[in-house]
Design a protein around this motif. Structure first.
Motif, PDB file in Angstrom:
ATOM      1  N   ARG A   1       0.841  -1.203   0.000  1.00 48.05           N
ATOM      2  CA  ARG A   1       0.000   0.000   0.000  1.00 48.05           C
ATOM      3  C   ARG A   1       0.876   1.253   0.000  1.00 48.05           C
ATOM      4  O   ARG A   1       1.964   1.269   0.562  1.00 48.05           O
ATOM      5  CB  ARG A   1      -0.935  -0.004   1.212  1.00 48.05           C
ATOM      6  CG  ARG A   1      -1.953  -1.128   1.118  1.00 48.05           C
ATOM      7  CD  ARG A   1      -2.917  -1.130   2.258  1.00 48.05           C
ATOM      8  NE  ARG A   1      -3.728  -2.341   2.230  1.00 48.05           N
ATOM      9  CZ  ARG A   1      -4.680  -2.614   3.099  1.00 48.05           C
ATOM     10  NH1 ARG A   1      -4.976  -1.759   4.057  1.00 48.05           N
ATOM     11  NH2 ARG A   1      -5.351  -3.744   3.010  1.00 48.05           N
ATOM     12  N   PRO A   2       0.387   2.321  -0.621  1.00 50.53           N
ATOM     13  CA  PRO A   2       1.177   3.545  -0.714  1.00 50.53           C
ATOM     14  C   PRO A   2       1.106   4.385   0.561  1.00 50.53           C
ATOM     15  O   PRO A   2       0.131   4.317   1.300  1.00 50.53           O
ATOM     16  CB  PRO A   2       0.512   4.287  -1.875  1.00 50.53           C
ATOM     17  CG  PRO A   2      -0.912   3.844  -1.824  1.00 50.53           C
ATOM     18  CD  PRO A   2      -0.865   2.401  -1.383  1.00 50.53           C
ATOM     19  N   TYR A   3       2.159   5.181   0.751  1.00 47.53           N
ATOM     20  CA  TYR A   3       2.157   6.122   1.876  1.00 47.53           C
ATOM     21  C   TYR A   3       2.975   7.348   1.517  1.00 47.53           C
ATOM     22  O   TYR A   3       3.796   7.336   0.595  1.00 47.53           O
ATOM     23  CB  TYR A   3       2.683   5.469   3.153  1.00 47.53           C
ATOM     24  CG  TYR A   3       4.188   5.427   3.264  1.00 47.53           C
ATOM     25  CD1 TYR A   3       4.872   6.357   4.050  1.00 47.53           C
ATOM     26  CD2 TYR A   3       4.933   4.468   2.598  1.00 47.53           C
ATOM     27  CE1 TYR A   3       6.253   6.319   4.161  1.00 47.53           C
ATOM     28  CE2 TYR A   3       6.307   4.429   2.698  1.00 47.53           C
ATOM     29  CZ  TYR A   3       6.965   5.351   3.478  1.00 47.53           C
ATOM     30  OH  TYR A   3       8.335   5.315   3.573  1.00 47.53           O
ATOM     31  N   ALA A   4       2.719   8.402   2.272  1.00 42.24           N
ATOM     32  CA  ALA A   4       3.493   9.632   2.203  1.00 42.24           C
ATOM     33  C   ALA A   4       3.538  10.220   3.604  1.00 42.24           C
ATOM     34  O   ALA A   4       2.833   9.743   4.507  1.00 42.24           O
ATOM     35  CB  ALA A   4       2.872  10.608   1.214  1.00 42.24           C
ATOM     36  N   THR A   5       4.373  11.243   3.788  1.00 48.40           N
ATOM     37  CA  THR A   5       4.540  11.832   5.104  1.00 48.40           C
ATOM     38  C   THR A   5       4.613  13.352   5.030  1.00 48.40           C
ATOM     39  O   THR A   5       5.063  13.917   4.034  1.00 48.40           O
ATOM     40  CB  THR A   5       5.846  11.337   5.758  1.00 48.40           C
ATOM     41  OG1 THR A   5       6.926  11.541   4.846  1.00 48.40           O
ATOM     42  CG2 THR A   5       5.763   9.870   6.130  1.00 48.40           C
ATOM     43  N   ILE A   6       4.164  13.964   6.116  1.00 43.55           N
ATOM     44  CA  ILE A   6       4.352  15.396   6.340  1.00 43.55           C
ATOM     45  C   ILE A   6       4.897  15.534   7.761  1.00 43.55           C
ATOM     46  O   ILE A   6       4.271  15.053   8.715  1.00 43.55           O
ATOM     47  CB  ILE A   6       3.035  16.186   6.196  1.00 43.55           C
ATOM     48  CG1 ILE A   6       2.437  16.007   4.792  1.00 43.55           C
ATOM     49  CG2 ILE A   6       3.284  17.669   6.498  1.00 43.55           C
ATOM     50  CD1 ILE A   6       1.049  16.626   4.636  1.00 43.55           C
ATOM     51  N   ILE A   7       6.060  16.168   7.881  1.00 42.25           N
ATOM     52  CA  ILE A   7       6.706  16.338   9.176  1.00 42.25           C
ATOM     53  C   ILE A   7       6.826  17.825   9.483  1.00 42.25           C
ATOM     54  O   ILE A   7       7.328  18.602   8.660  1.00 42.25           O
ATOM     55  CB  ILE A   7       8.129  15.720   9.178  1.00 42.25           C
ATOM     56  CG1 ILE A   7       8.125  14.250   8.733  1.00 42.25           C
ATOM     57  CG2 ILE A   7       8.807  15.901  10.543  1.00 42.25           C
ATOM     58  CD1 ILE A   7       7.412  13.301   9.637  1.00 42.25           C
ATOM     59  N   ALA A   8       6.378  18.223  10.675  1.00 42.96           N
ATOM     60  CA  ALA A   8       6.590  19.582  11.172  1.00 42.96           C
ATOM     61  C   ALA A   8       7.880  19.553  11.979  1.00 42.96           C
ATOM     62  O   ALA A   8       7.978  18.827  12.967  1.00 42.96           O
ATOM     63  CB  ALA A   8       5.424  20.030  12.045  1.00 42.96           C
ATOM     64  N   ALA A   9       8.871  20.323  11.535  1.00 41.66           N
ATOM     65  CA  ALA A   9      10.189  20.260  12.163  1.00 41.66           C
ATOM     66  C   ALA A   9      10.612  21.597  12.730  1.00 41.66           C
ATOM     67  O   ALA A   9      10.239  22.646  12.217  1.00 41.66           O
ATOM     68  CB  ALA A   9      11.219  19.802  11.130  1.00 41.66           C
TER      69      ALA A   9
END
Length: 164
Positions: free
Chosen positions: A87-95
């Motif tokens: 299954r596909p995934y992506a990410t968003i990170i607040a740094a």
């Protein structure tokens, strides 16, 4: 989710301490028709199994993903192991600085689950370096919120079209 809800195509799992990750997750959900938005502590194995793809949104805290996000992975990992492969995934990170530590942790877990990254990591640097700046509520620029919505929209559309 009850029996009358349609299955969610994209699950957006998030955790936020200062509001940035929550704002980005909500912007992503607004951009992705039919997405299911769940705070990390509400994500269970069933939610992961019902989703066709994932967007993980969280802050980096002390060079790691936030504890509540890590706990979500700890709590659900073995329940879905071998059942969500490909299954596909992506990410968003607040740094506050680089976000790479949190990104690496999520990628390692996703590798164990045999997920496929389908978008470059989105790391949003808020340059918070003092204790006061780190703890302060964050304002996410409109341009960044738009990018979050576009990322989720592309994921949802890719799922709908069977590209992923």
């Amino acid at each position: 989710m009850d029996a009358t809800d349609p299955p969610a195509r994209l699950l957006i799992a998030w955790h936020s301490r200062t509001g940035a990750s929550e704002a980005m997750a909500r912007a992503a959900a607004e951009g992705a028709e039919g997405a299911r938005l769940l705070r990390a502590d509400a994500v269970d194995g069933e939610a992961l199994l019902e989703a066709a793809g994932y967007l993980f949104v969280c802050p980096e805290n002390l060079a790691s993903m936030s504890g509540l996000m890590k706990e979500m992975f700890d709590r659900t990992y073995y329940e879905v192991l071998g059942r969500i492969e490909g299954r596909p995934y992506a990410t968003i990170i607040a740094a506050g600085s680089d976000g790479e530590g949190a990104q690496r942790q999520i990628d390692r877990i996703a590798t164990g689950w045999r997920l496929r990254r389908v978008a470059d990591p989105m790391i949003v640097n808020f340059a918070a370096q003092t204790p006061e700046a780190i703890a302060a509520p964050k304002h996410v620029p409109d341009k960044t919120l738009k990018q979050c919505g576009e990322l989720a929209s592309a994921l949802a559309e890719g799922l709908r079209l069977g590209i992923f």
